[in-house]
Enzyme design. Structure first.
Site, short mmCIF file in Angstrom:
data_model
loop_
_atom_site.label_atom_id
_atom_site.label_comp_id
_atom_site.label_asym_id
_atom_site.label_seq_id
_atom_site.Cartn_x
_atom_site.Cartn_y
_atom_site.Cartn_z
N LEU A 129 40.86 -18.40 -28.42
CA LEU A 129 39.85 -18.75 -27.41
C LEU A 129 38.66 -17.80 -27.51
O LEU A 129 37.52 -18.18 -27.28
CB LEU A 129 40.47 -18.66 -26.01
CG LEU A 129 39.59 -19.05 -24.82
CD1 LEU A 129 39.24 -20.53 -24.88
CD2 LEU A 129 40.28 -18.72 -23.50
N ALA A 130 38.95 -16.54 -27.87
CA ALA A 130 37.90 -15.52 -28.03
C ALA A 130 38.43 -14.41 -28.93
O ALA A 130 39.64 -14.19 -29.02
CB ALA A 130 37.49 -14.96 -26.68
N SER A 131 37.50 -13.71 -29.59
CA SER A 131 37.89 -12.60 -30.47
C SER A 131 36.88 -11.48 -30.33
O SER A 131 35.67 -11.71 -30.41
CB SER A 131 37.95 -13.08 -31.92
OG SER A 131 38.30 -12.03 -32.78
N ILE A 134 38.53 -5.19 -30.04
CA ILE A 134 39.80 -4.57 -29.63
C ILE A 134 40.93 -5.59 -29.58
O ILE A 134 42.07 -5.27 -29.92
CB ILE A 134 39.64 -3.90 -28.25
CG1 ILE A 134 38.58 -2.79 -28.31
CG2 ILE A 134 40.97 -3.34 -27.76
CD1 ILE A 134 38.96 -1.63 -29.20
N SER A 135 40.64 -6.80 -29.16
CA SER A 135 41.72 -7.76 -28.90
C SER A 135 41.30 -9.19 -29.24
O SER A 135 40.13 -9.45 -29.56
CB SER A 135 42.13 -7.68 -27.43
OG SER A 135 41.01 -7.96 -26.59
N LYS A 152 46.50 -12.18 -24.22
CA LYS A 152 45.55 -11.24 -24.82
C LYS A 152 46.34 -10.22 -25.62
O LYS A 152 47.18 -9.51 -25.07
CB LYS A 152 44.73 -10.55 -23.72
CG LYS A 152 43.67 -9.59 -24.23
CD LYS A 152 42.84 -9.06 -23.06
CE LYS A 152 41.74 -8.11 -23.51
NZ LYS A 152 40.93 -7.64 -22.37
N ASP A 287 33.04 -2.79 -15.60
CA ASP A 287 32.60 -3.49 -16.81
C ASP A 287 32.16 -4.91 -16.43
O ASP A 287 32.56 -5.89 -17.04
CB ASP A 287 33.75 -3.54 -17.83
CG ASP A 287 33.27 -3.87 -19.24
OD1 ASP A 287 32.05 -3.73 -19.50
OD2 ASP A 287 34.09 -4.28 -20.08
#
Length: 549
Positions: A129-131, A134-135, A152, A287
């Protein structure tokens, strides 16, 4: 140093010199050993003389990879250290990296779970879904309740990569501090240590899960902030599993307007959320950039925020909270003498500071801000300018205050993007005044007495003995102070000499290794390495012995 670390060090030096970062250090502060080190890399020249300093630094960070990109992003928030032009260049850095193979992601997830993914999940999506650096994030469905979740997982070997790059950063920062002097306002060693604390916290996903649980509980049924549910039994150091949410990215103004979102309420709610987290809960999301904030799709007339990624959280001491609130109130009352007093009382600057000079410096910075309407004054900008001024009087800004300043700037920018007419002062003033009356007024005093009474009742019989012991310790302390100072100065002199020798030896060994690999003459490569080894031995022997002061 390993061969891998030597190669990485050379890559960092090569990239920095390729973009001419050494030229950004004023010639008058460059000592002889810095010039010597620069000469040893004579073949590396600045290829980007047409670019300004901030752009060069951004390109260096970008070329060196994810750890340096995140470092650049953090630096972009340190506007108390960097000029605005540099900070704006670094803010353009994007933490986007190609995804790693989903088969590796499955292996890492199963290693954390201790069993097959199919034991807990259905419909695991191999496409991330996302990159990020860090993860990486994948989606699935929980077998137990059929709910959509997000997994995650840390990138493979990311801890070792981060540790290696942090080690090099620390060495470079210490060297820069030696070159620039410990009084320089950039404080490179301090900045790198702040970054180490931040990124090491992000590497512990279990900590992120615990932060999310706490923040979620703080705002349960608040109607203003929703934090996704964490499946704690499936959360580990390298893996967390959370509820999947549906929302509109807060930066997608077109979608927010299309669904009829009340942007005025949303903007004011964002400011209230910030002050509630800081002053009521003493636990704030640090954040809150647009990628971590979404807006609910339901009830657009009474919208709420959805917060993600609780890896970086901030807290303040009770004293810092009080001084911060008083600072804002004193600023809007144009009481610059009180601001100067608060910085000294809080310990943010030395008690020896010339309060009249500090007051005048604060006035010079703050007074022009009142040439604009109150609703256009930025809290974050006020805090930033006060920190910048205080740094000239040797203030060391604590990491938590930096997080606070960064978050406040984010929230203000977000609020004015949503609703340009947002009056931050009118939104925040009632909250600050109410909090101050509860903390400093009769109600606050009664609360503190009630809280501390059991402790003082227990300690009262010991008071005479404690007074005597402290007087005795004070006499002994004064006697030993001069001896300790003499020993410390001698240690420092030895340490500086040793550092010069060790740094020079390391450069000579690296150069010798490079010359050898490039088939240079043997006398040049072996000679460089031999001299480097001799200097290393001299530097090692001249190191000060560790002593207890």
């Amino acid at each position: 140093m390993t061969v891998t670390s030597i190669r990485r060090a050379y890559q960092v030096i090569k990239t920095a010199l390729h973009y001419g970062l050494d030229e950004l250090i004023p010639s008058k502060v460059k000592p002889w050993y810095f010039r010597l080190l620069r000469c040893t890399f004579f073949w590396l020249r600045n290829q980007h003389k047409d670019k300004v300093g901030g752009e060069r630094l951004k390109l260096v960070m970008q070329e060196l990879g994810p750890v340096y990109i995140k470092f650049g992003q953090m630096l972009s928030t340190r506007r108390d250290l960097l000029d605005d032009e540099w900070a704006e260049e670094l803010a353009m850095l994007q933490d986007r990296v190609p995804p790693f193979d989903s088969s590796i992601a499955r292996e890492m997830i199963e290693l954390e779970l201790g069993t097959s993914i199919d034991t807990y999940f259905d419909d695991f999506d191999n496409t991330p879904l996302a990159s990020a650096s860090i993860s990486q994030v994948h989606t699935a469905t929980l077998k137990s309740n059929g709910k959509a979740v997000v997994l995650k997982v840390l990138r493979p070997n990311v801890e070792a990569q981060v540790d290696a790059d942090l080690h090099l950063m620390s060495q470079a920062a210490n060297f820069l501090e030696t070159v620039l002097g410990h009084g320089n306002r950039l404080r490179p060693a301090e900045v790198v240590e702040d970054y180490r604390t931040t990124i090491e916290g992000e590497l512990n996903l279990k900590l992120e899960a615990l932060n999310a649980v706490k923040l979620r509980n703080n705002f349960l049924d608040s109607g203003s902030l929703y934090i996704p549910y964490m499946y704690e039994e499936l959360c580990f150091t390298r893996l967390i599993v959370m509820e999947r949410i549906e929302g509109i990215p807060v930066s997608d103004m077109a979608a927010l307007k299309a669904q009829g979102t009340n942007l005025k309420v949303l903007a004011e709610r964002g400011v209230e959320l910030f002050f509630t987290q800081v002053f009521r809960d003493n636990f704030f999301h640090a954040d809150m950039h647009p990628g971590n904030i979404f807006v609910s799709r339901e009830h657009p007339e009474d919208p709420y925020y959805i917060g993600l990624d609780c890896g970086i959280m901030g807290t303040l001491t009770e004293e810092d909270k009080r001084y911060l609130a008083e600072n804002f109130l004193a600023f809007f009352n144009r009481d610059y003498h009180r601001i100067a007093q608060l910085y000294i009382e809080s310990g943010w600057v030395s008690p020896d500071t010339d309060i009249a000079a500090f007051e005048q410096a604060v006035k010079v910075v703050c007074e022009p801000m009142f040439n604009k309407p109150l609703d256009e004054i930025s809290f974050g900008h006020v805090l930033l300018e006060l920190f910048r001024t205080a740094r000239r009087f040797d203030m060391v800004v604590q990491p938590q205050l930096v997080l606070l300043e960064k978050t406040l700037l984010y929230i203000e920018g977000l609020g004015r993007q949503l609703y340009p007419q947002l009056d931050l002062w009118q939104t925040a003033k009632p909250f600050l005044e109410k909090w101050m009356s509860e903390q400093v007024g009769p109600k606050g005093m009664a609360s503190k007495i009630k809280k501390e009474f059991p402790y003082w009742a227990d300690k009262l019989p010991e008071l005479p003995e404690l007074v005597y012991d402290n007087l005795k310790m004070g006499r002994n302390f004064v006697k030993s102070q001069n001896q300790m100072l003499d020993r410390y100065l001698k240690q420092q002199q030895k340490a500086h000499k040793s550092n010069y020798l060790l740094i020079t030896s390391a450069v000579l060994v690296i150069c010798g290794t490079i010359l050898f690999n490039q088939n240079a003459t043997l006398w040049a490569s072996y000679g460089s390495i031999t001299v480097g080894v001799v200097l290393w031995l001299l530097g090692w022997r001249s190191r000060p012995k560790k002593r207890k002061f």
